[in-house]
Every structure is written in structure tokens, then in C-alpha cells.
Design an enzyme around this catalytic site. Structure first.
Site, PDB file in Angstrom:
ATOM      1  N   CYS A  36      12.263 147.553  17.932  1.00 41.36           N
ATOM      2  CA  CYS A  36      10.890 147.031  17.946  1.00 41.36           C
ATOM      3  C   CYS A  36      10.294 146.899  16.547  1.00 41.36           C
ATOM      4  O   CYS A  36       9.759 145.844  16.184  1.00 41.36           O
ATOM      5  CB  CYS A  36      10.003 147.852  18.871  1.00 41.36           C
ATOM      6  SG  CYS A  36       9.716 149.569  18.406  1.00 41.36           S
ATOM      7  N   HIS A  84       6.142 152.454  20.185  1.00 42.64           N
ATOM      8  CA  HIS A  84       6.573 151.068  20.368  1.00 42.64           C
ATOM      9  C   HIS A  84       5.585 150.133  19.686  1.00 42.64           C
ATOM     10  O   HIS A  84       4.388 150.402  19.654  1.00 42.64           O
ATOM     11  CB  HIS A  84       6.679 150.725  21.855  1.00 42.64           C
ATOM     12  CG  HIS A  84       7.340 149.409  22.099  1.00 42.64           C
ATOM     13  ND1 HIS A  84       8.683 149.204  21.869  1.00 42.64           N
ATOM     14  CD2 HIS A  84       6.837 148.218  22.518  1.00 42.64           C
ATOM     15  CE1 HIS A  84       8.984 147.937  22.152  1.00 42.64           C
ATOM     16  NE2 HIS A  84       7.876 147.324  22.541  1.00 42.64           N
ATOM     17  N   HIS A  96       8.251 141.116  21.488  1.00 40.50           N
ATOM     18  CA  HIS A  96       8.733 142.453  21.144  1.00 40.50           C
ATOM     19  C   HIS A  96      10.194 142.610  21.530  1.00 40.50           C
ATOM     20  O   HIS A  96      10.747 141.821  22.293  1.00 40.50           O
ATOM     21  CB  HIS A  96       7.856 143.536  21.779  1.00 40.50           C
ATOM     22  CG  HIS A  96       8.016 143.708  23.256  1.00 40.50           C
ATOM     23  ND1 HIS A  96       8.051 144.940  23.858  1.00 40.50           N
ATOM     24  CD2 HIS A  96       8.150 142.811  24.264  1.00 40.50           C
ATOM     25  CE1 HIS A  96       8.190 144.795  25.168  1.00 40.50           C
ATOM     26  NE2 HIS A  96       8.248 143.525  25.441  1.00 40.50           N
TER      27      HIS A  96
END
Length: 121
Positions: A36, A84, A96
Site C-alpha cells: 500500500c 493502510h 490502493h
């Protein structure tokens, strides 16, 4: 309505869009796969902006913005441990690298617990 991204944000989003479908690879920063924060770092690097490597450090890069202030190009962070990050593209959506086994994709920011956002340029 969300304004179209301009300048560096547009370049970062264009880069991230070009990565759609590439695999999630833990610790990867591209070009064949990303985690990520590797994806957001690479996207902003393509726009001429240097970001730290990890999610935990990227949240402190730039200026914090509220969810109601989100604009395309902002970094959006999730979970209470800030574990994240995605690249906001407008309309409640982000690009993402979600997790192992799931490729880089567009997803709603509402699919995970929102923890904050940063504007880097």
C-alpha cells in the site's frame, strides 16, 4: 462535486491508474508489484514529490486534512493503528494495493475504518 485533480495530484493519480491490476507484494515499491505505501510513494515520486516509505511515516508527510476536505491526490489512512494507505481519486474512491492476493484496484474509502488524511502537495 469534486474538482478535477490538477498539477502534481493529477500526475500522481495518473501513475496510480497505470498500476491497476498489478499484484500486491509485501514490501514492494514497484514497478511489477506494490504494497500500500509503496504504491502511494511511487505515485507521488512520479509527480516529483518525495514521500517516506511506510504508512506510519506517510501520515506525517504534508498537512492533515479532514474527511470533508478530501481532494484528489490526498493520502487516505485506515485503521486505528494507521496500517493502510490509499490515494484518494475523488467521489469517495481511492486507488490502493489492498492485501496479498488482491491486485491494485479502485475501491470506496468506506470499505475500511477511516483514520485520517494528508495533503502532500
Amino acid at each position: 462535486p469534486v474538482a478535477a485533480p490538477a498539477g502534481r495530484a493529477s500526475a500522481a493519480i495518473s501513475f496510480a491508474r497505470a498500476q491497476l491490476g498489478k499484484p500486491y507484494v509485501w514490501g514492494a515499491t514497484g514497478p511489477s508489484g506494490y504494497d500500500c505505501s509503496g504504491l502511494t510513494q511511487a505515485a507521488w515520486r512520479a509527480a516529483g514529490v518525495s514521500l517516506p516509505r511506510t504508512t506510519y511515516t506517510q501520515i506525517n508527510a504534508g498537512r492533515r486534512v479532514s474527511r470533508s476536505e478530501l481532494a484528489p491526490g490526498d493520502l487516505v489512512f485506515f485503521y486505528s493503528g494507521i496500517s493502510h494507505v490509499g490515494l484518494y481519486i475523488g467521489g469517495g474512491q481511492m486507488i490502493h494495493a489492498p492485501r496479498p492476493g488482491a491486485p491494485v484496484r479502485i475501491a470506496p474509502i468506506d470499505e475500511m475504518p477511516f483514520a485520517g488524511a494528508t495533503r502532500v502537495a
